[in-house]
Design an enzyme around this catalytic site. Structure first.
Site, PDB file in Angstrom:
ATOM      1  CG  ASP A  72      -2.259   2.774   6.411  1.00 10.97           C
ATOM      2  OD1 ASP A  72      -2.419   2.439   5.226  1.00 10.97           O
ATOM      3  OD2 ASP A  72      -2.695   3.840   6.882  1.00 10.97           O
TER       4      ASP A  72
ATOM      5  CG  ASP B 196      -1.705   7.631   0.544  1.00 14.79           C
ATOM      6  OD1 ASP B 196      -1.243   8.767   0.665  1.00 14.79           O
ATOM      7  OD2 ASP B 196      -2.033   7.133  -0.552  1.00 14.79           O
TER       8      ASP B 196
ATOM      9  CG  ASP C  33      -1.602   1.215   1.553  1.00 14.42           C
ATOM     10  OD1 ASP C  33      -2.305   1.693   0.651  1.00 14.42           O
ATOM     11  OD2 ASP C  33      -1.476   1.751   2.683  1.00 14.42           O
TER      12      ASP C  33
HETATM   13 MG   LIG Z   1      -2.974   3.211   3.348  1.00 16.48          MG
END
Ligand SMILES: [Mg+2]
Length: 261
Positions: A208, A26, A24
């Site tokens: 996240d 961000d 991922d």
């Molecule tokens: Mg993310």
């Protein structure tokens, strides 16, 4: 409960062939920024990605909610596969763009939803409507949270009228087509494509946020040896096997893997 990966865990992962690294952006490679357009992948992290991508029997691919072309620019990933919009589209290493066939029919509905949400919500200070063609995001990180009930009800109303699914992330609503296309289906497709064993051995996925949990859960169920890493606080509720603190810790992990040749 997820735990930090040990040196032995990393050594075992680095031993796998192929090694498939799915990341991922961000909150994973790039620290979260107040506005999505301000987020940057640090130069050291981009260097670590390039180094890892040249390691033997190793494939690195990006798996993000961002528009794929935007994500590709952030990691300056020439020749790296970039899957964007939570699995709905991808840019192949040769630069060609592919859109998932279950998502494509929703193009007009998404454009209408984006236009209406922009008209009704963008006037609220701090609300950002981000149209991503195959999905859209309503960011409210910078808005007065007293307006949240109103924002939520407008987003829900538009989503249901246009037949879109409403999801949530970190101070963001995501509207997506109601297709079985998410980071979980995308991660499994990449695992097969790159020839990783069905057990998930040698597959790393780090993320996240809520949409990354789709992939953690799916991998836990169908490819349980996958090395899943949640980026965030150690007590975060997650289906991932491992946890690391922040994007700097992800960079260190990638550097270690690259050096475990
Ligand atoms: Mg993310």
């Amino acid at each position: 409960m997820a735990r930090p990966p040990s040196a032995d865990d990393l050594a075992a992962l680095a031993d796998a062939s192929p090694l498939v690294v799915l990341l991922d952006i961000d909150g994973t490679l790039a620290p979260i920024a107040p506005r999505p357009e301000d987020a940057r992948v640090p130069a050291e992290t981009r260097a670590a990605l390039r180094r890892l991508a040249t390691r033997r029997d190793t494939v690195v691919a990006i798996l993000t909610g961002r528009v794929a072309s935007d994500a590709r620019g952030m990691v300056d990933a020439d020749g790296m596969l970039v899957v964007g919009n939570h699995g709905a589209e991808r840019i192949e290493p040769d630069g060609s763009v592919r859109v998932d066939e279950a998502v494509a029919p929703f193009e007009a509905a998404l454009a209408r939803a984006a236009a209406e949400l922009t008209e009704r919500l963008a006037p609220i200070p701090g609300v950002l409507v981000e149209f991503k063609r195959w999905s859209l995001a309503v960011h409210y990180r910078l808005a007065d949270h007293a307006r949240l009930p109103h924002i939520t009800s407008v987003v829900s109303e538009v989503a249901s009228r246009e037949g879109l699914r409403r999801g949530e992330g970190k101070e963001v609503f995501e509207l997506r087509p109601p297709a079985d296309v998410n980071k979980g289906t995308a991660a499994l497709a990449l695992l097969r494509r790159f020839g990783a064993p069905a057990s998930g051995r040698g597959v790393l996925f780090a993320g996240d946020d809520v949409t990354d949990e789709d992939a953690f859960r799916r991998l836990a169920a169908e490819a349980p040896e996958a090395f899943t890493v949640r980026v965030g606080p150690p007590d975060a509720e997650t289906a991932a096997r491992f946890v690391v603190d922040d994007p700097a810790a992800v960079r260190v992990l990638l550097e270690r893997l690259a050096s475990l040749g």
